[in-house]
Design an enzyme around this catalytic site. Structure first.
Site, short mmCIF file in Angstrom:
data_model
loop_
_atom_site.label_atom_id
_atom_site.label_comp_id
_atom_site.label_asym_id
_atom_site.label_seq_id
_atom_site.Cartn_x
_atom_site.Cartn_y
_atom_site.Cartn_z
N ASP A 544 0.86 -1.18 0.00
CA ASP A 544 0.00 0.00 0.00
C ASP A 544 0.91 1.24 0.00
OD1 ASP A 544 -2.22 1.64 0.28
OD2 ASP A 544 -2.89 0.73 2.15
N GLU A 547 2.73 5.18 -3.80
CA GLU A 547 2.73 6.22 -4.87
C GLU A 547 4.05 6.98 -4.94
OE1 GLU A 547 0.40 5.91 -2.48
OE2 GLU A 547 -1.00 4.79 -3.71
N ASP A 621 -9.09 4.03 -1.58
CA ASP A 621 -9.99 4.33 -0.45
C ASP A 621 -11.29 4.96 -0.92
OD1 ASP A 621 -7.94 3.28 0.98
OD2 ASP A 621 -7.16 5.20 1.69
#
Ligand SMILES: *[C@@H]1O[C@H](CO)[C@@H](O)[C@H](O)[C@H]1NC(C)=O
Ligand SMILES: *[C@@H]1O[C@H](CO)[C@@H](O)[C@H](O)[C@H]1NC(C)=O
Length: 962
Positions: A544, A547, A621
């Protein structure tokens, strides 16, 4: 200054724009717009839009042309130097390659000579590399670059126009105009794709900063006096949200207009919310966006629907589609990128779609796909960027996640409750809180006192654990992982070359730099069970925040002037960064069992072209709202056609608490996501499917069981995606490329090649849906065999307990009909074949099986059967299509016990009405099996069922219905 533009817009349009703005502000209370740049706040985007407007308004003299005497064409490659005219008669040299590939693609590369040769000076004593970044292919591409030496110069070439025929049968043509420089790509003489037709090509060349007089305290830098001068305000430095980007290489953007004449629909460039058919970004219609689509991988908190804002991942692939023709573009650039889309009526009955691609840095590297079928594009993109990883079979089942299951006891309890309620599932997930103080590769031993006992309970049903491992490493004392990371100097660096420090979940953190091969090799050592205590070979990984998300960084990510391995600036590699981390994790999992490697399973949030080779992704999300359920479908379809089929959205919505109806509908839709996982925020109420109670729990159980019933069909679709990256969910236009009414449709889809058409219910209180049937083929309700055989929309009942699914005539769907607790327990279960006849009475399908875990399938341990029902011979045959190898024989032996249990023929011919038996043949064996015929009644089709034909799935067979 901006005000002076307003009078140019008519006052009506002004008010429309104003109202749209107000409505946008009102409807977007969630996402923090201020955290993310608009085009106007991103210097290079603003400059390129302004440049495009200036060019459009006044058609100034063209700046770019091929320098005389520089063009050559040999061995499938056109090379030249493009010269850019700058002030005072000077020019900038831009080396150009146009390469024709055996796959039928053309590749256009444009670089800048001075940066290429390092003949520039960096500011602020920066250690950054001087070249434009040219290593995207090394990360994104795996092949497809063989040059088509048969490409040839056409006789019509003349002075200043080079014409090259290429591709199969030389049906494709590139028309390269030298002055001004432009390229048209044609197929069969028709222009399909135009480069620089509108003159927006812009390569911001290197230049020396001319120091201006100091700006007085409190005063602003004086705007340039020269009329028409370029806006230099963001050339050398740029600030946003309190962060300053020092831009040591100055302005270096690269931009190009690409037009698709006669193409009204363009798709792709995930990841965004909004419709599959991309919207205009500079238009004046109410539906148009005002900002370009943006690709800059970001952790966007509570993202909004229907927006061109960037999200977590980027695939710079766009497909243009018109009746019976698809063409496309891969813009292989890893820097921040914006794409404007406008549509215009020129000649011909259809609109042209015009696009404008703007990247902050790097070389220009564009692949042109000339189709003509959507599947041709899929295959050619797969040649370049690779295929979907053949996943472990467990990962095709249902995943139960929540932030967080707080202890090993809680995991065991949830596991037991699934069994108690008869709900299958394969994976339970551990988010952040399983770690000791957010240090990855550790466990919170107060909460997880006996992880091995937890693993042991899950092992009984062959279920798995997925745990979170993120790229930020806690900066703290007594944590060997961070100590080693720093000691070995494997971190991403700040602009001064020192280890970068920022904030994420653990607080102060450092980031592993997976561009560095030594960092990747070290990362592998952390996954060995002897280092990572209480992990097992059944522990898989969730990557996760890659980025990367940096809570205190500009736009919640890293400063662009950070430095990576090889001294490339973060600016250059940002969109690839997340993929390199997943690649490192992939190899770590692969190598933790060197003697018998198992297929890794990794879920990633950030991605780029090529990430499909490494695992699954999810859309981040989302919110527990009906709109987010609805939006998940175009998002997943977009990913599927752009090369990342193994995708899903959080079932139930991450933020907020769904009511039972929404959760139930979402579970029904999620059962048709390629990646099927429920997830929830830590502050939300518990919502495992057994929590809601009747009737919801029962209905959700049915949806999950349907997923498991269709597991053979899903796994076969994944296998197909692993061979040529075929989409697993297919939008209407992809399956019916000639049916214009379906081009913009993104709320229904087909599953792989199964012919199953699904229209999930995504509206509160709905008890029916309008389904679109694209042709006059017969479609059958999956459950009741009700027939639909007219092209067009049809309203179909969809009470809460019903998922609208239709089987298109002509397909054979493999199933396993016995409810089990996990996929592994179904391994040797018998097969049911649902044979769905088309109007002519024929059907085809396939089934792929392997051990679902290892790489033995590469050595032939696989069953791959092609089923054909032929009306002419009234027979159903199974033919072996498997890749054979050293393990074929032993695997076939093992699988010989897997038999065909039932054959259900939907749309069975009435001449079978009195038939009671069929004969089945396999090898020398002939068996008479019972058949039962059920006549048509009302709208319901006739069907027949053959029980126990006594054939094994492991060898060819034939059933005669004569
Ligand atoms: C053009 O291709 C050649 C190899 O054929 C390569 O060496 C060169 O760097 C390429 N130039 C550009 C601008 O990409
Ligand atoms: C991925 O990582 C492996 C192992 O470090 C390396 O060999 C490979 O080149 C990397 N490839 C890509 C495309 O990321």
């Amino acid at each position: 200054m901006a005000v002076s533009l307003v009078p140019k817009i008519s006052s009506f349009l002004y008010w429309v724009a104003f109202l749209t703005l107000v409505l946008n502000v009102l409807s977007s209370v969630a996402v923090k717009h201020d955290n993310f740049k608009t085009c106007a706040q991103s210097g290079f985007c603003k400059r390129n839009r302004a440049f495009a407007d200036a060019v459009s308004a006044s058609s100034p003299p063209y700046l770019y042309q091929i320098s005389q005497g520089t063009a050559t064409f040999t061995n499938g490659q056109f090379r030249a130097t493009v010269s850019k005219a700058i002030a005072d008669g000077a020019t900038v040299q831009l080396p150009l390659n146009i390469t024709f590939l055996q796959s039928g693609l053309a590749r256009v590369e444009l670089d800048e000579e001075r940066r290429r040769t390092g003949d520039i000076e960096l500011r602020h004593g920066s250690k950054a590399r001087k070249e434009r970044y040219n290593e995207s292919p090394a990360w994104a591409l795996v092949g497809g670059l063989d040059v088509d030496a048969s490409a040839k110069l056409a006789e019509e070439s003349r002075n200043g126009v080079t014409i090259i025929d290429f591709g199969e049968g030389h049906r494709s043509t590139a028309v390269i105009r030298h002055t001004p420089f432009s390229i048209d790509f044609q197929r069969n003489g028709d222009t399909q794709v135009k480069f620089n037709n509108r003159g927006f090509l812009n390569v911001e060349h290197w230049r020396q900063k001319i120091e201006k007089e100091d700006v007085p305290e409190g005063g602003a830098e004086k705007p340039s006096e020269k009329p028409g001068a370029e806006d230099e305000s963001t050339w050398w430095e740029e600030s946003f949200g309190g962060n300053t980007d020092t831009k040591p290489k100055g302005p270096e953007s690269i931009a190009l207009d690409i037009s698709f004449p006669g193409y009204e629909n363009v798709f792709g460039i995930p990841e965004h919310t909004g419709p599959l058919s991309l919207r205009q970004t500079r238009g004046v219609n109410q539906d148009d966006f005002t900002d370009p689509y943006r690709l800059y991988n970001s952790d966007v908190f509570e993202y909004e629907l229907n927006s061109p804002m960037t999200l977590y991942g980027a695939i710079p692939f766009m497909q243009a589609h018109r009746k019976d023709s698809s063409v496309g573009i891969l813009w292989l650039n890893a820097a921040e990128t914006w794409i404007d889309i406008t549509k215009k009526k020129r000649s011909g009955p259809k609109l042209d779609t015009d696009t404008h691609w703007i990247s902050e840095s790097g070389v220009m590297d564009v692949f042109v796909f000339l189709g003509p079928n959507p599947h041709d594009l899929t295959k050619a993109l797969a040649d370049l960027t690779g295929n979907t990883q053949l996943p472990q079979q467990f990962s095709v089942g249902y995943h139960q996640c929540r932030w967080n299951y707080m202890s090993d006891e809680e995991v065991k309890e949830v596991d037991a409750k699934f069994d108690k309620h008869g709900i299958p599932y394969d994976v339970i997930w551990l988010d952040l809180e399983y770690t000791d103080d957010r240090k990855y590769f550790t466990w919170d031993m107060d909460k997880f006192q006996n992880p091995m006992a937890m693993h042991a309970q899950l092992d009984v049903t062959h279920r798995k654990v997925v745990t979170l491992i993120d790229p930020h490493i806690k900066n703290t004392a007594n944590y060997p992982v961070v100590d080693e990371l720093k000691k070995r100097d494997l971190t991403i660096k700040n602009k001064d070359g020192n280890t970068y420090e920022g904030w994420c979940w653990p607080g102060s953190s450092h980031w592993i730099d997976c561009f560095n091969p030594i960092a990747r090799a070290w990362w592998e050592t952390l996954f060995k069970p002897d280092f990572w205590k209480y992990s097992t070979y059944n522990t898989f990984i969730w990557n996760d925040m890659n980025e990367p998300s940096v809570f205190n960084g500009p736009e919640t990510t890293m400063p662009k002037d950070n430095l990576h391995h090889g001294n490339w600036e973060h600016r250059d590699v940002h969109n690839i960064n997340g993929m390199t981390f997943v690649n490192a994790t992939y190899h770590a999992l692969l190598n933790r069992q060197p003697r018998k490697p198992h297929r890794p399973f990794i879920l990633t949030r950030s991605f780029y072209a090529g990430s499909q080779r490494l695992g699954a992704m999810w859309t981040g999300d989302n919110l527990a709202e009906w709109g987010h359920l609805e939006a998940s479908l175009p998002m997943i379809l977009s990913l599927n056609i752009a090369g990342f089929p193994n995708s899903g959205a959080d079932v139930g919505g991450f933020f907020g608490t769904p009511d039972s109806e929404l959760l139930t509908r979402w579970m029904q839709a999620g059962a048709f996501y390629p990646f099927f996982r429920a997830h929830a925020h830590i502050d939300t109420r518990r919502r495992e499917p057994y929590v809601a109670g009747p009737p919801y729990t029962g209905i959700m159980t049915q949806a999950i069981r349907l997923r498991y019933q269709l597991l053979p069909a899903w796994y076969t679709a994944f296998h197909e995606a692993s061979m040529d990256n075929s989409p697993i969910l297919r939008p209407q236009y992809y399956v019916h490329p000639g049916d214009e009414a379906g081009f913009g449709m993104d709320d229904q889809f087909y599953v792989g090649s199964t012919g199953l058409l699904v229209k999930p219910v995504t509206r509160a209180g709905a008890t029916s849906v309008d389904v679109y049937f694209a042709d006059d083929e017969v479609y059958y309700d999956y459950f009741e065999y009700t027939m639909y055989s007219k092209k067009g929309f049809k309203t179909v009942d969809a009470p809460l307990n019903k998922i609208p699914i239709f089987a298109r005539g002509g397909h054979i769907i493999p199933r396993k009909d016995r409810p089990r607790r996990s996929t592994h327990l179904m391994q040797y279960d018998p097969i049911t074949l649902m044979v769905v006849l088309d109007k002519a009475g024929n059907a085809e399908g396939s089934l792929y099986l392997d051990d679902g875990e290892t790489f033995d399938y590469e050595s032939g341990a696989q069953v791959f059967a092609r089923f054909i029902f032929s009306k002419d011979s009234s027979s159903l045959t199974s033919q072996d299509m498997a890749t054979t190898g050293s393990m074929t024989k032993s695997y076939r032996q093992e699988m010989s016990k897997v038999r065909v249990e039932k054959v259900i023929v939907v749309g069975a011919p009435s001449r079978w009405a009195n038939k009671k038996h069929v004969t089945a043949e396999q090898g020398s064996k002939t068996i008479e099996a019972d058949m039962q015929f059920h006549p048509a009644s009302g709208n319901k089709a006739a069907w027949a069922i053959v029980r126990d034909p006594g054939v094994s799935i492991a060898k060819d067979w034939k059933i005669n219905f004569l």
